[in-house]
Design an enzyme around this catalytic site. Structure first.
Site, PDB file in Angstrom:
ATOM      1  N   SER A  28       0.801  -1.221   0.000  1.00  0.00           N
ATOM      2  CA  SER A  28       0.000   0.000   0.000  1.00  0.00           C
ATOM      3  C   SER A  28       0.836   1.275   0.000  1.00  0.00           C
ATOM      4  O   SER A  28       0.506   2.244  -0.690  1.00  0.00           O
ATOM      5  CB  SER A  28      -0.937  -0.005   1.210  1.00  0.00           C
ATOM      6  OG  SER A  28      -0.204  -0.122   2.421  1.00  0.00           O
ATOM      7  N   THR A  29       1.934   1.296   0.752  1.00  0.00           N
ATOM      8  CA  THR A  29       2.764   2.501   0.785  1.00  0.00           C
ATOM      9  C   THR A  29       3.479   2.697  -0.540  1.00  0.00           C
ATOM     10  O   THR A  29       3.546   3.804  -1.077  1.00  0.00           O
ATOM     11  CB  THR A  29       3.786   2.431   1.931  1.00  0.00           C
ATOM     12  OG1 THR A  29       3.096   2.173   3.160  1.00  0.00           O
ATOM     13  CG2 THR A  29       4.550   3.738   2.063  1.00  0.00           C
ATOM     14  N   ALA A  85       7.824  -2.386   4.269  1.00  0.00           N
ATOM     15  CA  ALA A  85       8.238  -3.478   5.142  1.00  0.00           C
ATOM     16  C   ALA A  85       7.169  -3.683   6.201  1.00  0.00           C
ATOM     17  O   ALA A  85       6.402  -2.768   6.521  1.00  0.00           O
ATOM     18  CB  ALA A  85       9.583  -3.181   5.795  1.00  0.00           C
ATOM     19  N   ASP A  86       7.123  -4.899   6.728  1.00  0.00           N
ATOM     20  CA  ASP A  86       6.149  -5.220   7.780  1.00  0.00           C
ATOM     21  C   ASP A  86       6.713  -4.974   9.162  1.00  0.00           C
ATOM     22  O   ASP A  86       5.974  -4.672  10.095  1.00  0.00           O
ATOM     23  CB  ASP A  86       5.711  -6.680   7.633  1.00  0.00           C
ATOM     24  CG  ASP A  86       5.135  -6.960   6.263  1.00  0.00           C
ATOM     25  OD1 ASP A  86       4.237  -6.211   5.837  1.00  0.00           O
ATOM     26  OD2 ASP A  86       5.587  -7.916   5.595  1.00  0.00           O
ATOM     27  N   GLY A  97       6.812  -9.411   3.132  1.00  0.00           N
ATOM     28  CA  GLY A  97       6.127 -10.527   2.495  1.00  0.00           C
ATOM     29  C   GLY A  97       4.648 -10.657   2.756  1.00  0.00           C
ATOM     30  O   GLY A  97       4.040 -11.641   2.344  1.00  0.00           O
ATOM     31  N   ARG A  98       4.038  -9.666   3.406  1.00  0.00           N
ATOM     32  CA  ARG A  98       2.590  -9.748   3.594  1.00  0.00           C
ATOM     33  C   ARG A  98       1.859  -9.688   2.248  1.00  0.00           C
ATOM     34  O   ARG A  98       0.745 -10.177   2.115  1.00  0.00           O
ATOM     35  CB  ARG A  98       2.082  -8.619   4.497  1.00  0.00           C
ATOM     36  CG  ARG A  98       2.506  -8.748   5.944  1.00  0.00           C
ATOM     37  CD  ARG A  98       2.096 -10.057   6.563  1.00  0.00           C
ATOM     38  NE  ARG A  98       0.648 -10.261   6.567  1.00  0.00           N
ATOM     39  CZ  ARG A  98       0.063 -11.414   6.853  1.00  0.00           C
ATOM     40  NH1 ARG A  98       0.790 -12.482   7.110  1.00  0.00           N
ATOM     41  NH2 ARG A  98      -1.245 -11.516   6.860  1.00  0.00           N
ATOM     42  N   GLU A 105      10.936  -9.486  -4.753  1.00  0.00           N
ATOM     43  CA  GLU A 105      11.430  -8.333  -4.009  1.00  0.00           C
ATOM     44  C   GLU A 105      12.879  -8.544  -3.595  1.00  0.00           C
ATOM     45  O   GLU A 105      13.727  -7.668  -3.767  1.00  0.00           O
ATOM     46  CB  GLU A 105      10.548  -8.080  -2.783  1.00  0.00           C
ATOM     47  CG  GLU A 105       9.186  -7.512  -3.120  1.00  0.00           C
ATOM     48  CD  GLU A 105       8.264  -7.431  -1.918  1.00  0.00           C
ATOM     49  OE1 GLU A 105       7.222  -6.759  -2.022  1.00  0.00           O
ATOM     50  OE2 GLU A 105       8.560  -8.047  -0.878  1.00  0.00           O
ATOM     51  N   LYS A 123       5.557   0.243  12.282  1.00  0.00           N
ATOM     52  CA  LYS A 123       6.346  -0.901  11.801  1.00  0.00           C
ATOM     53  C   LYS A 123       7.690  -1.037  12.524  1.00  0.00           C
ATOM     54  O   LYS A 123       8.411  -2.013  12.297  1.00  0.00           O
ATOM     55  CB  LYS A 123       6.582  -0.768  10.294  1.00  0.00           C
ATOM     56  CG  LYS A 123       5.301  -0.617   9.465  1.00  0.00           C
ATOM     57  CD  LYS A 123       4.406  -1.828   9.585  1.00  0.00           C
ATOM     58  CE  LYS A 123       3.102  -1.650   8.829  1.00  0.00           C
ATOM     59  NZ  LYS A 123       3.288  -1.472   7.392  1.00  0.00           N
TER      60      LYS A 123
END
Length: 227
Positions: A28-29, A85-86, A97-98, A105, A123
């Protein structure tokens, strides 16, 4: 939260110059970044900029926003990659990896001149695995055996199921995703290597010692972290 994502996406544009090949991440970002980048290209504020997508999603977004798209084997080098990043730990190790695009990547982001990570302050964690499981892309025929094997790491694995279709999530590469929750990750780089040594594992979502710059969206503005 969406405004924080937009803020870091806008800040990331400052890293982009003419004659640049950009690895386009997934999520999303990064989608906001692709949108803003496309606008600059369409308005001719940037020239000779090309995107190398990390997923079908980022490829479609790039095309939709007027960004010229090339494949990895069409370029000699990638100048910069921009991705989310998560989780981000104090050493700038990542869990990603969500979006189930971790393999491409990692292929792209390990080969770039600069890897720029865009996150909001939620995060940031003291250690990896604090909030999120580690995604592992696996060959479908091996998923159950791998789920049992990761138990030696004092971890529990769950097959990721799709939200809008019956059955498991299928990656762009035709594989499954295991979400593995570790009780503690003390050495991200060592664990990243060990997980990839398991037969049937394609790639895992620990990105250790790779991020160059992390832009963090906070209520007080965008903060810049460097390794």
């Amino acid at each position: 939260m969406e405004e924080l994502k937009r803020a870091v996406a806008r800040e990331a544009l400052k890293f982009i110059e003419d004659d640049t090949v950009i690895g386009l991440g997934t999520g999303s970002t990064t989608a906001y970044f692709i949108e803003y980048l496309g606008k600059l290209i369409m308005e001719e504020e940037l020239e000779d900029v090309y995107g190398v997508p990390t997923s079908h999603q980022s490829r479609l977004l790039a095309i939709e926003n007027g960004i010229p798209v090339v494949s990895l084997d069409e370029v000699d080098a990638i100048d910069i990659a921009v991705d989310g990043a998560d989780e981000v730990d104090p050493s700038l190790n990542l869990i990603k990896g969500r979006g189930a695009a971790l393999t491409m990547e990692k292929i792209i982001e390990y080969r770039v001149g600069t890897f720029l990570v865009l996150v909001d302050e939620s995060k940031l964690v003291e250690r990896l695995g604090q909030k999120m499981p580690v995604p592992i892309e696996v060959i479908p025929a091996a998923w159950r055996a791998i789920a049992e094997e990761v138990e030696v790491f004092n971890a529990e694995a769950e097959l990721r199921m799709a939200a809008k279709k019956d059955g498991p999530v299928i990656t762009d590469n035709g594989n499954f995703i295991l979400d593995v929750r570790f009780h503690r990750i003390d050495d991200p780089l060592d664990l990243e290597i060990e997980l990839n040594n398991i037969p049937g594992v394609v790639e895992n979502g620990i990105f250790a010692d790779i991020a160059d710059v992390v832009l963090v969206g906070t209520k007080d503005g965008v903060k810049r972290l460097e390794r």
